[in-house]
Design a protein around this motif. Structure first.
Motif, PDB file in Angstrom:
ATOM      1  N   ARG A   1       0.431   6.896  -6.863  1.00  0.00           N
ATOM      2  CA  ARG A   1      -0.931   7.411  -7.129  1.00  0.00           C
ATOM      3  C   ARG A   1      -0.720   9.155  -6.791  1.00  0.00           C
ATOM      4  O   ARG A   1      -1.273   9.797  -7.845  1.00  0.00           O
ATOM      5  CB  ARG A   1      -1.954   7.215  -6.162  1.00  0.00           C
ATOM      6  CG  ARG A   1      -2.685   5.669  -6.462  1.00  0.00           C
ATOM      7  CD  ARG A   1      -3.780   5.524  -5.776  1.00  0.00           C
ATOM      8  NE  ARG A   1      -4.066   4.058  -5.775  1.00  0.00           N
ATOM      9  CZ  ARG A   1      -3.977   3.187  -4.965  1.00  0.00           C
ATOM     10  NH1 ARG A   1      -3.483   3.537  -3.621  1.00  0.00           N
ATOM     11  NH2 ARG A   1      -4.337   1.814  -4.989  1.00  0.00           N
TER      12      ARG A   1
ATOM     13  N   THR B   1       3.526  15.420  -0.435  1.00  0.00           N
ATOM     14  CA  THR B   1       2.077  14.509   0.085  1.00  0.00           C
ATOM     15  C   THR B   1       1.023  15.519   0.436  1.00  0.00           C
ATOM     16  O   THR B   1      -0.266  14.903   0.461  1.00  0.00           O
ATOM     17  CB  THR B   1       2.553  13.245   0.905  1.00  0.00           C
ATOM     18  OG1 THR B   1       2.903  13.984   2.205  1.00  0.00           O
ATOM     19  CG2 THR B   1       3.550  12.649   0.170  1.00  0.00           C
TER      20      THR B   1
ATOM     21  N   PRO C   1       0.663  -1.123   0.090  1.00  0.00           N
ATOM     22  CA  PRO C   1      -0.141   0.095  -0.092  1.00  0.00           C
ATOM     23  C   PRO C   1       0.802   1.164  -0.086  1.00  0.00           C
ATOM     24  O   PRO C   1       0.428   2.271  -0.822  1.00  0.00           O
ATOM     25  CB  PRO C   1      -0.819  -0.221   1.109  1.00  0.00           C
ATOM     26  CG  PRO C   1      -1.023  -1.697   1.436  1.00  0.00           C
ATOM     27  CD  PRO C   1       0.255  -2.272   0.922  1.00  0.00           C
TER      28      PRO C   1
ATOM     29  N   GLU D   1       0.830  11.588   4.253  1.00  0.00           N
ATOM     30  CA  GLU D   1       1.443  10.483   5.318  1.00  0.00           C
ATOM     31  C   GLU D   1       2.347  11.335   6.154  1.00  0.00           C
ATOM     32  O   GLU D   1       2.837  12.263   6.041  1.00  0.00           O
ATOM     33  CB  GLU D   1       2.433   9.816   4.532  1.00  0.00           C
ATOM     34  CG  GLU D   1       1.696   8.808   3.390  1.00  0.00           C
ATOM     35  CD  GLU D   1       2.851   7.861   2.528  1.00  0.00           C
ATOM     36  OE1 GLU D   1       3.882   7.809   3.184  1.00  0.00           O
ATOM     37  OE2 GLU D   1       2.344   7.102   1.658  1.00  0.00           O
TER      38      GLU D   1
ATOM     39  N   ARG E   1       1.845   1.858  -3.524  1.00  0.00           N
ATOM     40  CA  ARG E   1       0.453   2.157  -4.433  1.00  0.00           C
ATOM     41  C   ARG E   1       0.210   3.783  -4.162  1.00  0.00           C
ATOM     42  O   ARG E   1       0.287   4.237  -4.919  1.00  0.00           O
ATOM     43  CB  ARG E   1      -0.191   1.258  -4.118  1.00  0.00           C
ATOM     44  CG  ARG E   1       0.033  -0.152  -4.605  1.00  0.00           C
ATOM     45  CD  ARG E   1      -1.406  -1.026  -4.914  1.00  0.00           C
ATOM     46  NE  ARG E   1      -2.109  -1.046  -3.564  1.00  0.00           N
ATOM     47  CZ  ARG E   1      -2.008  -1.893  -2.654  1.00  0.00           C
ATOM     48  NH1 ARG E   1      -1.288  -2.972  -2.861  1.00  0.00           N
ATOM     49  NH2 ARG E   1      -2.925  -1.929  -1.742  1.00  0.00           N
ATOM     50  N   GLU E   2       0.196   4.024  -3.000  1.00  0.00           N
ATOM     51  CA  GLU E   2      -0.096   5.510  -2.717  1.00  0.00           C
ATOM     52  C   GLU E   2       1.071   6.576  -3.271  1.00  0.00           C
ATOM     53  O   GLU E   2       0.390   7.417  -3.631  1.00  0.00           O
ATOM     54  CB  GLU E   2      -0.351   5.665  -1.155  1.00  0.00           C
ATOM     55  CG  GLU E   2      -0.923   6.862  -0.672  1.00  0.00           C
ATOM     56  CD  GLU E   2      -2.208   7.444  -1.257  1.00  0.00           C
ATOM     57  OE1 GLU E   2      -2.518   8.498  -1.436  1.00  0.00           O
ATOM     58  OE2 GLU E   2      -3.036   6.403  -1.683  1.00  0.00           O
ATOM     59  N   TRP E   3       2.198   5.886  -3.102  1.00  0.00           N
ATOM     60  CA  TRP E   3       3.338   6.849  -3.410  1.00  0.00           C
ATOM     61  C   TRP E   3       3.107   7.223  -4.885  1.00  0.00           C
ATOM     62  O   TRP E   3       3.320   8.166  -5.477  1.00  0.00           O
ATOM     63  CB  TRP E   3       4.698   6.149  -3.207  1.00  0.00           C
ATOM     64  CG  TRP E   3       5.727   6.656  -3.423  1.00  0.00           C
ATOM     65  CD1 TRP E   3       6.167   8.314  -3.313  1.00  0.00           C
ATOM     66  CD2 TRP E   3       6.958   6.190  -4.270  1.00  0.00           C
ATOM     67  NE1 TRP E   3       7.437   8.590  -3.680  1.00  0.00           N
ATOM     68  CE2 TRP E   3       7.976   7.209  -4.365  1.00  0.00           C
ATOM     69  CE3 TRP E   3       7.176   4.880  -4.662  1.00  0.00           C
ATOM     70  CZ2 TRP E   3       9.186   7.177  -4.867  1.00  0.00           C
ATOM     71  CZ3 TRP E   3       8.603   4.749  -5.456  1.00  0.00           C
ATOM     72  CH2 TRP E   3       9.335   5.735  -5.338  1.00  0.00           C
TER      73      TRP E   3
END
Length: 850
Positions: free
Chosen positions: A578, A799, A571, A803, A574-576
């Motif tokens: 996105r 971000t 995750p 995060e 994946r978030e990075w």
């Protein structure tokens, strides 16, 4: 042949074994007198297959003298194979003697081997070359029946491989009936390897035998508990999980990518090792005695784990190893499979391994490697043509053996695959150089090493020349090293001379798994004592970083660009990705994404090239030169395996012009002429070719002396004989190897018309790792708190609070284990001073356990 005769059949049956099809196929090839390349999975009995025809032959017709020569790329592998052959030979009562011959073999045993050679001699390319220089080489090798080359893929395409190919060609002249066998588990290009083994230099003379079946490896990915680091390549954040895995297994090999990383991981594990599990350290800079102790302890089952570099990559068969842990991204699919194969060294059982990526980019690289393994695809470049410097050493070595005619030696050399297309002009120029140094150097007596008689035969000038050659044989030219010796105690190993030159008495550093305090120099020995505290540095070694393979780089680009393939990623990654897609863009597989943004009064340019650190370092030099001409005021650059980042005083505009293909024209030539790279390359080539001595009877040369000698000769040749064969070899190697020009050319061609420039007002998520590395190298004052605050600000900015900043702490904690300036540092254009003072404090403290 479908069955084995006694006592071989009984020995197999007693162990519940039956000969494998590929072992029988190799027996049939041997009976037909054919050479063969055997490609079989790890644990498939390749080594036994290679020796089985020889053992059968010696059983049927016992004889004296050398029967089979085994060549290994590693001394440790030769020793391990000798140990493993002892059991079947003794178990079947065969009249066969097995011995090793390496640089570590005592002088009395070497003398005995020449007078009374064993049936099976296990050696390395360097020791084989030395044996072939001896006057008695024809008598020693004349009855040779077989040559077995283990891990042939690790030699072909390297200078050691060039050396071995020339040796095989000479053996073909001394023992024309000797068959050849190549063994390998990881072969991406079988045809060049068949040619490498061939007595004619052509692939069709070697049979290809491929083993089928074998259990697929079981490989998992392990992330650190808590937050995944944004940058870094040491993997120290995962030390608790690594230690837990070691505790839960019987025997573990922890592979790392560099010797500096090995020292740091070993220390991190010992700090966690409250239950005092026996854990050892193994890398190429430790003494032979220390490495042998570790290898013997592993073979005897006295260790639970060993932290190792590529010094244990190949072929070591320790059956009790039940898991491999790879710390850091593997950099190549074939290399990863080679290491994974060290666990559960049996064909029917899966090898179990754990990948421990050190950062987010490395997570993607690990996913790319796992995808390639699942698809059954390997990487690796096909072998390149042979080096002229290696040829020069070989020519002199053959003259030391005995007189030769140039025409005959030229024909023999062309039967070696790397030299199959060697022009006669290059051969004649090499011979002329070995003879008297060439036009510019022939006036100097020291360069006159050969002479020709009235029949045209070439002779070595005197015994002194032969003695000098034998002392300086080999193609491995390391940065000058100094021995590290405990005061009043033993030698621990070697570190590079430049590292010691940065130390002052009282400075502490980590080496051989211990915290050492530098006391001073005693000649060419670094004298140390135990128990250093406070700031500890870690020696790093030039050229130690493994390059990212072209194939794996392409897979990484494909994964990043295709969100459908992100399911295999954790995750945080994946978030990075996105966030990157939201705030900037994703790199394309066939294009080039370039971002520019301001930060801290400077302008940053980040290019997502994914061509490996070596290529990016060269590209950074070229791009900053062009930036300077365009008035951008470049201040420096940083190269990782994934990106090239530059920083400048003014905003880079027209970025497409910075990455045009013509940068490899005049820009490259000017830079190579001005930089010290050509001089360093020439020094290596001149050393291999015998122009510069590494060792002299009764004296050792310092690196400074060797560099001064090489620089003087380089200047003389450039001025008086610019087309000298060694200068041609230097330019060829610099362009093709050190600078990775081929990869840069492919990148620029791929990006032509497909450059996407994103002008941002802040750092992008994918750029954060590069800026973290930029920060830990250039932070002013060396304060850890300032570095942590800068990293936190970068993450929050990228971000927008998505995060918490703790996700960077592991990468930052890793970076401060190594004092600034002791890791791969960013390059800057000439004349630009760094903006840092002091250094980052080391977190590696406390007395190390031996």
């Amino acid at each position: 042949m479908g069955t084995l005769p006694e006592p071989f059949a009984g020995w197999f049956a007693a162990r519940g074994w039956t000969p494998r099809p590929h072992q029988l196929a190799l027996l049939r090839a041997a009976e037909a007198g054919e050479s063969a390349l055997l490609v079989a999975p790890t644990g498939g009995g390749k080594t036994l297959a290679g020796f089985l025809p020889s053992l059968l032959d010696l059983h049927r017709a016992p004889r004296r003298g050398l029967h089979t020569l085994y060549v290994s790329p590693l001394k440790a592998l030769a020793v391990d194979i000798a140990r493993n052959l002892t059991a079947p030979i003794a178990g079947m009562g065969l009249p066969v003697r097995v011995e090793t011959r390496t640089g570590d073999t005592p002088a009395n045993r070497r003398a005995r081997q020449r007078a009374d050679p064993p049936h099976l001699l296990l050696t390395t390319p360097e020791s084989l070359t030395l044996l072939l220089t001896l006057p008695e080489a024809r008598a020693l090798f004349g009855g040779l029946a077989a040559v077995v080359v283990d891990e042939v893929h690790a030699l072909a395409g390297t200078k050691r491989g060039d050396q071995l190919a020339l040796c095989l060609s000479r053996l073909g002249a001394l023992a024309p009936r000797a068959r050849r066998v190549g063994l390998s588990a990881t072969v991406a290009h079988p045809e060049p390897l068949r040619a490498f083994l061939s007595p004619t230099g052509r692939a069709e003379a070697v049979r290809l035998i491929e083993a089928r079946g074998g259990a697929a490896p079981e490989i998992s990915v392990m992330l650190p508990e808590g937050h995944l680091p944004w940058g870094g390549h040491m993997g120290l954040a995962s030390a608790p999980e690594i230690h837990r895995r070691i505790r839960e297994a019987r025997v573990t090999i922890v592979f790392v990518n560099t010797r500096a990383q090995a020292e740091l991981i070993f220390q991190a594990l010992w700090r966690l090792n409250d239950d005092t599990l026996p854990i050892a350290l193994h890398h190429g800079s430790l003494t032979v005695e220390q490495r042998r102790k570790v290898e013997a302890a592993m073979a005897a089952g006295r260790l639970r784990a060993v932290v190792a570099t590529s010094s244990l990559d190949l072929g070591i068969d320790w059956g009790d190893v039940d898991q491999v842990i790879q710390v850091g991204a593997p950099k190549g699919v074939a290399r990863l499979l080679q290491r994974v194969g060290r666990a559960n060294h049996r064909m029917e059982e899966p090898s179990r391994a754990v990948l421990v990526p050190a950062s987010r980019f490395e997570v993607i690289e690990c996913a790319a490697a796992l995808g390639a393994i699942a698809a059954g695809e390997l990487d690796g470049d096909p072998p390149r043509p042979g080096g002229l410097d290696v040829l020069a050493q070989h020519v002199l070595a053959m003259a030391c053996h005995g007189p030769f005619h140039p025409d005959e030696l030229y024909a023999e050399v062309r039967r070696a695959a790397p030299y199959a297309d060697l022009p006669r002009r290059d051969f004649d120029d090499v011979l002329r150089f070995v003879e008297d140094g060439g036009y510019a150097l022939r006036a100097y007596e020291r360069f006159r090493r050969l002479f020709r008689d009235a029949q045209g035969l070439v002779h070595v000038r005197d015994r002194r020349v032969a003695r000098q050659l034998r002392m300086n044989l080999g193609t491995i030219v390391e940065t000058p090293m100094l021995k590290v010796r405990l005061r009043g105690g033993p030698v621990l190993g070697e570190v590079e001379e430049w590292f010691v030159s940065t130390l002052s008495p009282g400075d502490g550093f980590l080496f051989a798994g211990q915290a050492l305090r530098f006391e001073g120099l005693d000649g060419l020995t670094c004298v140390v004592s135990r128990g250093a505290e406070g700031e500890l540095r870690v020696p790093v070694y030039a050229g130690a970083r493994m390059p990212l393979s072209t194939y794996l780089a392409a897979r990484v680009r494909e994964i990043i660009h295709d969100p459908r393939r992100w399911k295999a990623l954790p995750p945080p990654v994946r978030e990075w990705l996105r966030l990157q897609r939201r705030y900037s863009a994703l790199p394309e597989p066939d294009g080039l994404l370039i971002e520019t943004f301001p930060r801290g009064g400077q302008w940053f340019l980040v290019a997502y090239c994914f061509e490996g650190r070596l290529a990016h370092q060269t590209l950074g030099m070229l791009v900053t030169r062009r930036m300077e001409r365009m008035g951008h005021g470049p201040l420096g650059y940083l190269a990782t395996d994934y990106v090239l980042a530059t920083w400048s005083a003014f905003e880079p505009t027209d970025v497409e012009a910075l990455f045009e293909e013509d940068i490899l024209g005049e820009d490259l030539e000017e830079w190579m002429a001005e930089s010290s790279m050509l001089r360093r390359t020439f020094r290596t080539i001149a050393t291999i070719a015998g122009l510069i001595e590494k060792r002299h009877p009764g004296a050792a040369k310092s690196g400074r002396q060797m560099s001064m000698n090489a620089d003087l000769i380089y200047d003389v040749l450039r001025r008086h004989e610019p087309d000298h064969v060694l200068l041609r070899a230097t330019r060829r190697e610099a362009a093709a190897g050190l600078t990775d020009v081929g990869r840069i050319a492919r990148l620029l061609a791929r990006a032509r018309g497909r450059i996407r420039h994103m002008r941002l007002d802040r750092v992008s998520p994918l750029a954060v790792p590069a800026l973290i590395e930029h920060g830990h190298e250039w932070v002013a004052g060396g304060a850890e708190d300032a570095l942590l605050a800068e990293a936190a600000a970068l993450v929050e900015e990228a971000t927008e609070g998505a995060e918490i900043f703790a996700g960077t702490l592991a990468a930052v904690a890793e970076s401060v284990h190594v004092r600034a300036g002791m890791v791969d540092r960013p390059r800057r254009p000439r004349g630009k001073a760094p903006r840092r003072s002091g250094s980052v404090r080391s977190a590696a403290r406390g007395a190390a356990r031996p």
